[in-house]
Write an enzyme that holds these catalytic residues in place. Structure first.
Site, short mmCIF file in Angstrom:
data_model
loop_
_atom_site.label_atom_id
_atom_site.label_comp_id
_atom_site.label_asym_id
_atom_site.label_seq_id
_atom_site.Cartn_x
_atom_site.Cartn_y
_atom_site.Cartn_z
CG HIS A 12 -0.35 -0.14 2.54
ND1 HIS A 12 -0.91 -0.86 3.57
CD2 HIS A 12 0.79 0.39 3.04
CE1 HIS A 12 -0.14 -0.76 4.64
NE2 HIS A 12 0.90 0.00 4.35
CG HIS A 59 0.85 3.92 7.89
ND1 HIS A 59 -0.26 3.46 7.22
CD2 HIS A 59 1.86 3.10 7.52
CE1 HIS A 59 0.06 2.41 6.49
NE2 HIS A 59 1.34 2.16 6.65
CG HIS A 193 8.56 -1.30 3.56
ND1 HIS A 193 7.68 -2.33 3.78
CD2 HIS A 193 7.94 -0.19 4.04
CE1 HIS A 193 6.57 -1.88 4.34
NE2 HIS A 193 6.70 -0.58 4.53
CD GLU A 240 3.25 -1.67 6.39
OE1 GLU A 240 3.13 -0.52 6.81
OE2 GLU A 240 3.26 -1.93 5.16
#
Ligand code: DHB
Ligand code: FE
Length: 280
Positions: A12, A59, A193, A240
């Protein structure tokens, strides 16, 4: 009865939302990324889901250091796209599905999962970018959305096993809802990431591809991976990926992978996307 027909997983990355919003998806630079969603956009237009249960993480947008629920379900009638610092994205308001969401809350809490019930919250890129990737730029989103937020931002987050089990509980909840609804479940985030610190920019292609390979049939093994291993192998934000296990847990043991896309890098992130259809 309502039924879950399919699962979708996707990264996303917020930059993708920006690229869609400024109509650059077909540029030479971006075509290889976005063309990986062409199949899914055609497929979903045929599938016409009534409701998407969209598993994502907030977030530090709706929740901040004051309150961070491990699992939260959006039971409100609508959710506004959040201003994450550059103004809200020019995308439609997200229409909720309060009846089904409340039923899921009732059923899943009775199955001993603690869901925080949220009637009002703004939704950030974790939720709106996947909608844009699948549906493009419509005037209104073509289905209702139940936001299901998972804490992967502040340690300790839930284990992969707990995420898988939550998916199973959600499936039981949906299948006991007395309405003829085609429901999809999406798991978002990842893949590898790390956005901050000495290892910023870390991408682990081998790990990502193994995760994508195992999710279909070896998900029990993926569920046993501890958070420390996600962080070591896939970066601080790579965890995530546990949200893909919520999606997998809500599907049948037998699924067919009908589409896959993997691209590195997008921004600082490895992008992954899978589509599973339930099989009997
Ligand atoms: C970025 C943010 C995310 O939430 C994510 O999942 C991937 C990348 C970013 O800021 O680039
Ligand atoms: Fe994210």
């Amino acid at each position: 009865m309502a039924r879950i027909s399919a699962g979708v997983a996707t990264s996303h990355v917020p930059l993708l939302g920006r690229i869609i919003d400024i109509n650059q998806t077909d540029s030479d630079e971006w075509r290889p990324v976005f063309s990986g969603y062409d199949f899914t956009r055609r497929w979903i237009a045929e599938q016409k889901p009534d409701v998407v249960i969209l598993v994502y993480n907030d977030h530090a947008t709706a929740f901040d250091m004051k309150i961070i629920p491990t699992f939260a379900i959006g039971c409100g009638p609508e959710f506004q796209p959040a201003d994450e610092g550059f103004g809200a994205r020019p995308v439609p308001t997200v229409q909720g599905a309060p009846d089904l969401a409340s039923h899921i809350a009732q059923s899943v809490i009775q199955q001993d999962f603690d869901l925080t019930i949220v009637n009002e919250m703004d939704v950030d890129h974790g939720l709106t970018v996947p909608l844009s990737l699948m549906f493009g730029q419509p005037q209104a989103w073509p289905c209702k959305v139940i936001p299901l937020a998972v804490n992967v931002v502040l340690y300790p987050g839930p284990s992969g096993q707990r995420c898988l089990n939550l998916g199973r509980a959600i499936r039981q909840a949906v299948e006991s809802f007395d309405a003829d609804l085609n429901v999809q479940i999406w798991g978002t985030g990842g893949l590898s990431h790390q956005l901050l610190g000495e290892r910023a920019g870390l991408i682990n292609q081998q790990w990502d591809l193994a995760f994508m390979d195992k999710l279909k049939d070896d998900y029990a093994q993926l569920a046993s991976i501890p958070q420390s291993e996600y962080i070591r192998e896939s970066g601080t934000e790579g965890c995530e990926m546990v949200m893909w296990l919520v999606m997998r847990g809500a599907l049948n043991a037998r699924v067919e992978e009908i589409h896959r896309h993997y691209h590195v890098p997008v921004s600082n992130t490895a992008l992954g996307h899978l589509v599973y259809e339930n099989r009997d």
